[in-house]
Design a protein around this motif. Structure first.
Motif, PDB file in Angstrom:
ATOM      1  N   ARG A 134      10.412  -1.961  10.610  1.00 37.23           N
ATOM      2  CA  ARG A 134      10.764  -0.780   9.818  1.00 37.23           C
ATOM      3  C   ARG A 134       9.762   0.361   9.981  1.00 37.23           C
ATOM      4  O   ARG A 134      10.006   1.469   9.500  1.00 37.23           O
ATOM      5  CB  ARG A 134      10.857  -1.141   8.335  1.00 37.23           C
ATOM      6  N   SER A 135       8.649   0.117  10.607  1.00 36.81           N
ATOM      7  CA  SER A 135       7.592   1.117  10.709  1.00 36.81           C
ATOM      8  C   SER A 135       8.052   2.346  11.498  1.00 36.81           C
ATOM      9  O   SER A 135       8.658   2.223  12.564  1.00 36.81           O
ATOM     10  CB  SER A 135       6.361   0.503  11.385  1.00 36.81           C
ATOM     11  N   GLU A 136       7.738   3.523  10.967  1.00 34.13           N
ATOM     12  CA  GLU A 136       8.106   4.767  11.614  1.00 34.13           C
ATOM     13  C   GLU A 136       6.892   5.579  12.054  1.00 34.13           C
ATOM     14  O   GLU A 136       6.901   6.188  13.113  1.00 34.13           O
ATOM     15  CB  GLU A 136       8.987   5.602  10.684  1.00 34.13           C
ATOM     16  N   ILE A 137       5.850   5.605  11.206  1.00 35.27           N
ATOM     17  CA  ILE A 137       4.609   6.293  11.556  1.00 35.27           C
ATOM     18  C   ILE A 137       3.429   5.478  11.023  1.00 35.27           C
ATOM     19  O   ILE A 137       3.596   4.564  10.227  1.00 35.27           O
ATOM     20  CB  ILE A 137       4.545   7.731  10.975  1.00 35.27           C
ATOM     21  N   GLU A 185      -1.098   9.109  10.380  1.00 40.35           N
ATOM     22  CA  GLU A 185      -0.132  10.204  10.590  1.00 40.35           C
ATOM     23  C   GLU A 185       0.466  10.669   9.268  1.00 40.35           C
ATOM     24  O   GLU A 185       0.646  11.876   9.039  1.00 40.35           O
ATOM     25  CB  GLU A 185       0.978   9.741  11.538  1.00 40.35           C
ATOM     26  N   TYR A 186       0.771   9.719   8.395  1.00 38.00           N
ATOM     27  CA  TYR A 186       1.378  10.077   7.111  1.00 38.00           C
ATOM     28  C   TYR A 186       0.423  10.913   6.266  1.00 38.00           C
ATOM     29  O   TYR A 186       0.810  11.905   5.648  1.00 38.00           O
ATOM     30  CB  TYR A 186       1.778   8.809   6.351  1.00 38.00           C
ATOM     31  N   PHE A 187      -0.856  10.528   6.243  1.00 41.33           N
ATOM     32  CA  PHE A 187      -1.834  11.277   5.456  1.00 41.33           C
ATOM     33  C   PHE A 187      -2.081  12.666   6.038  1.00 41.33           C
ATOM     34  O   PHE A 187      -2.323  13.620   5.296  1.00 41.33           O
ATOM     35  CB  PHE A 187      -3.142  10.494   5.356  1.00 41.33           C
ATOM     36  N   LYS A 188      -2.015  12.781   7.347  1.00 44.84           N
ATOM     37  CA  LYS A 188      -2.151  14.106   7.953  1.00 44.84           C
ATOM     38  C   LYS A 188      -0.962  14.989   7.574  1.00 44.84           C
ATOM     39  O   LYS A 188      -1.131  16.177   7.287  1.00 44.84           O
ATOM     40  CB  LYS A 188      -2.269  13.982   9.472  1.00 44.84           C
ATOM     41  N   GLN A 189       0.221  14.419   7.538  1.00 46.06           N
ATOM     42  CA  GLN A 189       1.410  15.171   7.144  1.00 46.06           C
ATOM     43  C   GLN A 189       1.300  15.683   5.708  1.00 46.06           C
ATOM     44  O   GLN A 189       1.788  16.761   5.374  1.00 46.06           O
ATOM     45  CB  GLN A 189       2.654  14.297   7.257  1.00 46.06           C
ATOM     46  N   ASN A 190       0.647  14.895   4.832  1.00 47.93           N
ATOM     47  CA  ASN A 190       0.605  15.215   3.412  1.00 47.93           C
ATOM     48  C   ASN A 190      -0.759  15.730   2.940  1.00 47.93           C
ATOM     49  O   ASN A 190      -1.004  15.832   1.736  1.00 47.93           O
ATOM     50  CB  ASN A 190       1.004  13.982   2.602  1.00 47.93           C
ATOM     51  N   ASN A 191      -1.628  16.057   3.919  1.00 44.32           N
ATOM     52  CA  ASN A 191      -2.918  16.688   3.627  1.00 44.32           C
ATOM     53  C   ASN A 191      -3.791  15.846   2.684  1.00 44.32           C
ATOM     54  O   ASN A 191      -4.392  16.359   1.738  1.00 44.32           O
ATOM     55  CB  ASN A 191      -2.701  18.083   3.031  1.00 44.32           C
ATOM     56  N   ILE A 192      -3.866  14.547   2.973  1.00 42.69           N
ATOM     57  CA  ILE A 192      -4.669  13.620   2.170  1.00 42.69           C
ATOM     58  C   ILE A 192      -5.746  13.004   3.061  1.00 42.69           C
ATOM     59  O   ILE A 192      -5.446  12.503   4.149  1.00 42.69           O
ATOM     60  CB  ILE A 192      -3.786  12.503   1.587  1.00 42.69           C
ATOM     61  N   PRO A 193      -7.015  13.023   2.632  1.00 39.49           N
ATOM     62  CA  PRO A 193      -8.072  12.408   3.429  1.00 39.49           C
ATOM     63  C   PRO A 193      -8.195  10.912   3.169  1.00 39.49           C
ATOM     64  O   PRO A 193      -7.934  10.438   2.060  1.00 39.49           O
ATOM     65  CB  PRO A 193      -9.327  13.138   2.956  1.00 39.49           C
ATOM     66  N   GLY A 194      -8.594  10.187   4.185  1.00 39.74           N
ATOM     67  CA  GLY A 194      -8.881   8.771   4.040  1.00 39.74           C
ATOM     68  C   GLY A 194     -10.223   8.448   4.668  1.00 39.74           C
ATOM     69  O   GLY A 194     -10.715   9.186   5.526  1.00 39.74           O
ATOM     70  N   GLY A 244       2.591  -0.266   8.861  1.00 37.80           N
ATOM     71  CA  GLY A 244       2.964   1.137   8.983  1.00 37.80           C
ATOM     72  C   GLY A 244       3.555   1.736   7.724  1.00 37.80           C
ATOM     73  O   GLY A 244       3.396   1.222   6.624  1.00 37.80           O
ATOM     74  N   ILE A 245       4.258   2.850   7.908  1.00 41.04           N
ATOM     75  CA  ILE A 245       4.935   3.565   6.835  1.00 41.04           C
ATOM     76  C   ILE A 245       6.417   3.631   7.185  1.00 41.04           C
ATOM     77  O   ILE A 245       6.787   3.995   8.303  1.00 41.04           O
ATOM     78  CB  ILE A 245       4.380   4.997   6.681  1.00 41.04           C
ATOM     79  N   ASN A 246       7.276   3.269   6.239  1.00 41.22           N
ATOM     80  CA  ASN A 246       8.714   3.341   6.474  1.00 41.22           C
ATOM     81  C   ASN A 246       9.361   4.290   5.470  1.00 41.22           C
ATOM     82  O   ASN A 246       8.727   4.740   4.524  1.00 41.22           O
ATOM     83  CB  ASN A 246       9.348   1.945   6.397  1.00 41.22           C
ATOM     84  N   ARG A 247      10.627   4.577   5.631  1.00 44.75           N
ATOM     85  CA  ARG A 247      11.298   5.578   4.805  1.00 44.75           C
ATOM     86  C   ARG A 247      11.727   5.035   3.439  1.00 44.75           C
ATOM     87  O   ARG A 247      12.059   5.820   2.542  1.00 44.75           O
ATOM     88  CB  ARG A 247      12.535   6.108   5.512  1.00 44.75           C
ATOM     89  N   ASP A 248      11.739   3.709   3.254  1.00 40.48           N
ATOM     90  CA  ASP A 248      12.387   3.108   2.087  1.00 40.48           C
ATOM     91  C   ASP A 248      11.458   2.747   0.937  1.00 40.48           C
ATOM     92  O   ASP A 248      11.935   2.584  -0.191  1.00 40.48           O
ATOM     93  CB  ASP A 248      13.140   1.833   2.512  1.00 40.48           C
ATOM     94  N   ASP A 249      10.165   2.579   1.176  1.00 41.99           N
ATOM     95  CA  ASP A 249       9.296   1.976   0.169  1.00 41.99           C
ATOM     96  C   ASP A 249       8.486   2.978  -0.645  1.00 41.99           C
ATOM     97  O   ASP A 249       7.499   2.606  -1.284  1.00 41.99           O
ATOM     98  CB  ASP A 249       8.339   0.977   0.833  1.00 41.99           C
ATOM     99  N   TYR A 269       0.814  -1.217   0.000  1.00 38.28           N
ATOM    100  CA  TYR A 269       0.000   0.000   0.000  1.00 38.28           C
ATOM    101  C   TYR A 269       0.845   1.263   0.000  1.00 38.28           C
ATOM    102  O   TYR A 269       0.445   2.296  -0.544  1.00 38.28           O
ATOM    103  CB  TYR A 269      -0.990   0.006   1.175  1.00 38.28           C
ATOM    104  N   GLN A 270       2.052   1.214   0.595  1.00 33.74           N
ATOM    105  CA  GLN A 270       2.902   2.404   0.612  1.00 33.74           C
ATOM    106  C   GLN A 270       3.374   2.758  -0.794  1.00 33.74           C
ATOM    107  O   GLN A 270       3.400   3.929  -1.174  1.00 33.74           O
ATOM    108  CB  GLN A 270       4.105   2.187   1.530  1.00 33.74           C
TER     109      GLN A 270
END
Length: 368
Positions: free
Chosen positions: A91-94, A98-107, A62-67, A37-38
């Motif tokens: 590997r999960s960081e957030i 949280e990631y969608f809030k950082q990037n202003n995307i609704p889910g 979660g969401i990681n920095r590499d994918d 999904y990432q």
């Protein structure tokens, strides 16, 4: 907090809000992959779309920095059956929220994604909107019916300036129509000296870079909305070996007088079987496209079909009968999905080496 997903056909889903507290409109599509999904949410080919994932639990690792497949996600929204609030992976960081809030995307979560997918399969891709509960559905539906979706998605996601990704091997000019980083990674693995250029680059600007090969990347939207790329391809094919992926494949077909047409609901997922007509072998492929090359339009063109989709018989690969050039509709770099077709990058490098050897031989003959 609750949120609505409203479709232009009048269907209304009410679910749980996650991500940014904003309203968004877009084309509603579905992806059938069970993982990755990432990579999906960061694929530039989904620019402006509201993506539905058919796998029921999303966000569990979660969401990681590499994918990531791009630095900034371009999707309009995300629709899932269940979103994991407590991911578990080393590997999960957030979290996805949280990631969608950082990037202003609704889910939106907690809706019947199977029902939504069946609606799209029955009626075709629909416009939709993720909105707050304060919005009146009838007003949103009217605005959706009247809305004209943007046609400048490639311009939005393409790089604005050329930049290098150095290597000591063959020089490859990678035209960025909405490039996934997986394509660049595969070229870097083969030590290619890559120069990434914008979508509106001219043929002469590419040739001025002295390329050994040209890669046409994936990207969002209708290929006919990128006419400058079609003219560019006409100007470089036959002069330099060429490899196109997804949107690059469609643009290559248009540059050779074939036609493209919209699919009813597209191919999006990491489980699509494709047959290689030369070997008879079947690869399970990663795909993300809403348009395909029209089979009947290939008559009287210099193109030959090399691959077909087993699910619906659509064209999945082409090659030029005279020039060193081939393309595929699917994603051999995967990310996400199986890497069955990864060898196509080696085929491209071999094509480049063959062209270079022939060029050197011609120079020697001239000197003699």
């Amino acid at each position: 907090m609750k949120r609505q997903l409203i479709l232009e056909d009048g269907t209304v889903f009410v679910g749980k809000a996650f991500g940014a507290d904003v309203d968004r409109m877009g084309e509603v599509v579905f992806n059938t992959g069970m993982t990755g999904y990432q990579e999906v949410l960061s694929d530039p080919s989904y620019c402006g779309q509201i993506v539905t994932l058919t796998y029921p639990l999303i966000g569990n690792y979660g969401i990681n920095r590499d994918d990531f497949e791009s630095i900034t996600p371009a999707i309009s929204g995300f629709v899932v059956k269940e979103v994991a609030e407590m991911p578990s992976n080393w590997r999960s960081e957030i979290t996805l929220d949280e990631y969608f809030k950082q990037n202003n995307i609704p889910g939106i979560a907690g809706i019947d994604t199977r029902k939504l997918t069946r609606i799209i399969r029955q009626h075709g891709t629909l416009k939709g909107a993720i909105t707050s509960m304060e919005k009146k559905p009838e007003e949103v539906i009217e605005s959706l019916k009247a809305a004209v979706l943007p046609t400048d998605q490639v311009k939005k996601v393409s790089t604005k300036k050329a930049y290098p990704s150095p290597g000591r091997g063959s020089r490859v000019v990678l035209v960025d129509f909405g490039m996934k980083h997986g394509i660049l990674r595969e070229l870097n693995k083969r030590d290619c000296d890559v120069v990434v250029v914008p979508y509106n680059v001219t043929a002469q600007e590419i040739l001025n870079l002295s390329p050994d090969g040209i890669m046409l990347s994936n990207g969002p939207g209708n290929p006919k909305d990128v006419p400058q790329a079609i003219e560019m391809i006409k100007g470089v094919q036959g002069k330099v070996p060429l490899f196109g992926i997804c949107l690059g494949h469609q643009l290559f077909a248009l540059a050779n007088n074939a036609n493209t047409e919209p699919l009813k609901f597209g191919h999006r997922g990491s489980n699509h079987p494709v047959r290689d007509l030369e070997t008879g072998k079947i690869a399970i492929t990663s795909q993300n496209h809403g348009y395909a090359v029209e089979d009947a339009s290939l008559e009287n063109t210099p193109l030959e079909v090399t691959h077909v989709a087993l699910n619906d018989g659509t064209i999945e690969g082409l090659k030029h009968k005279e020039y060193p050039a081939f393309t595929v509709q699917y994603h051999p770099e995967a990310s996400p999905g199986p890497e069955d077709a990864n060898g196509l990058f080696d085929k491209f490098i071999n094509m480049i080496e063959t062209a270079k050897a022939e060029g050197e031989k011609q120079c020697q003959n001239v000197q003699i």
